[in-house]
Design an enzyme around this catalytic site. Structure first.
Site, mmCIF file in Angstrom:
data_model
loop_
_atom_site.group_PDB
_atom_site.id
_atom_site.type_symbol
_atom_site.label_atom_id
_atom_site.label_comp_id
_atom_site.label_asym_id
_atom_site.label_seq_id
_atom_site.Cartn_x
_atom_site.Cartn_y
_atom_site.Cartn_z
ATOM 1 N N CYS B 101 0.881 -1.162 0.000
ATOM 2 C CA CYS B 101 0.000 0.000 0.000
ATOM 3 C C CYS B 101 0.917 1.209 0.000
ATOM 4 O O CYS B 101 1.501 1.540 1.033
ATOM 5 C CB CYS B 101 -0.907 0.012 1.226
ATOM 6 S SG CYS B 101 -1.872 1.541 1.349
ATOM 7 N N CYS B 104 -0.645 4.384 2.184
ATOM 8 C CA CYS B 104 -0.663 4.318 3.648
ATOM 9 C C CYS B 104 -0.206 2.930 4.065
ATOM 10 O O CYS B 104 0.943 2.568 3.819
ATOM 11 C CB CYS B 104 -2.032 4.687 4.208
ATOM 12 S SG CYS B 104 -3.441 3.959 3.360
ATOM 13 N N SER B 105 -1.067 2.136 4.671
ATOM 14 C CA SER B 105 -0.666 0.777 5.037
ATOM 15 C C SER B 105 -1.882 -0.145 5.057
ATOM 16 O O SER B 105 -2.029 -0.966 5.946
ATOM 17 C CB SER B 105 0.042 0.767 6.389
ATOM 18 O OG SER B 105 -0.786 1.363 7.363
ATOM 19 N N CYS B 106 -2.777 -0.006 4.050
ATOM 20 C CA CYS B 106 -3.956 -0.871 3.949
ATOM 21 C C CYS B 106 -3.518 -2.329 3.997
ATOM 22 O O CYS B 106 -2.585 -2.726 3.310
ATOM 23 C CB CYS B 106 -4.695 -0.610 2.637
ATOM 24 S SG CYS B 106 -5.336 1.070 2.509
#
Lengths: 95, 203
Positions: B101, B104-106
């Protein structure tokens, strides 16, 4: 707008963050790049509207594939697939 | 209260205030918050590993998993209510998938639990989109040059997990034993499952 699987598309070369505050889920490195629709993933409320508490517009979400050689100068035969909302995509008519 | 004060506020007090307002307005009850916290804490890579092992041993389940990851997770007893839709990417002899991702950090928390620190790092996010084979090499993973790598940048509403290929040498293993060799990194795609039990010492 409905985009069929496999059709060529171009991501708009737009930079809304240069104009004002936005919440944008289209990564910078695919803007202006040519890709191909893999498939329609469904319709989702526009995250940009949600972020600013506006009544969200429903957007069609597509999985779009880009060859690495389209994205990066060093390129390769590998590919990158990104979720892109329809208002960022323009269908292309290639010869 | 200004934004700066909210950011500096004691988190326990902030949680009590926000959950109190949500309950007062009838939006979310304290019970629902407790249940969701328990469900989030319960989620771990073992859930995803069990789904992978079942797909390896049950072709019907594998087909359902690839068609609709959310429904297949629910079929495996995982609560998906309110979670983003789950997509499953199949590794094949021709294609190896890696999830990142970049924005962000999905992460598919419902089936893999909390994201590992490296998945959230700027280094992983920047390099995977540009040099996936270099990232994989750092993990000791070599994908043959004639196998295409497909990096899936998880930028929007879906969460993605990889269905790895079943390693050779695991013929006749039970689903339970197979689940024991599948790690979070295999379901993100930076590694491939080893054909040996986790407890076995490397030769």
């Amino acid at each position: 707008m409905t985009l069929a699987d496999g059709i060529p598309v171009r991501v708009k070369d737009e930079w809304p963050e240069a104009v004002g505050p936005v919440h944008c889920r289209t990564p910078h490195y695919i803007r202006g790049k040519h890709g191909m629709v893999v498939r329609h993933l469904g319709d989702f409320p526009d995250p940009g509207d949600i972020a600013f508490e506006r009544e969200p517009v429903m957007r069609s979400l597509y999985h779009v594939a880009f060859p690495f050689r389209e994205l990066w100068p060093e390129g390769s035969d590998d590919e990158l697939v990104v979720e892109v909302y329809d208002h960022w995509l323009e269908p292309e008519h290639r010869a | 209260m200004t934004l700066a004060k909210v950011l500096e506020a004691d988190s326990a007090k902030l949680f009590a205030a926000v959950s109190g307002i949500l309950a007062e307005r009838g939006l979310v009850s304290p019970q629902e918050i407790v249940e969701r916290m328990a469900s989030t804490d319960r989620a771990s890579p073992a859930l995803g590993a069990a789904m992978v092992a079942r797909a390896w041993t049950d072709p019907g389940y594998a087909a359902r998993l690839l068609k609709d990851g959310t429904a297949a997770a629910e079929e495996a007893g995982i609560m998906m209510l309110g979670m983003p839709p789950l997509g499953v990417l199949e590794n094949t002899p021709d294609t190896h998938n890696v999830v990142v991702c970049t924005l962000c950090s999905c992460y598919p928390r419902a089936v893999l639990g909390y994201p590992p620190f490296w998945f959230k790092s700027t280094a992983y996010r920047a390099r995977t989109a540009r040099d996936p084979r270099g990232v994989l090499a750092d993990w000791g993973t070599t994908i043959p040059a004639d196998v295409r790598i497909r990096v899936v940048d998880s930028t929007a509403d879906y969460r993605w997990m990889v269905l790895p290929m079943r390693p050779a040498g695991t013929e006749g293993w039970s689903a339970e034993r197979l689940a024991g060799i599948v790690r979070a990194s295999d379901m993100i795609g930076v590694t491939v499952p080893p054909a040996q039990d986790a407890s076995a010492s490397p030769s």
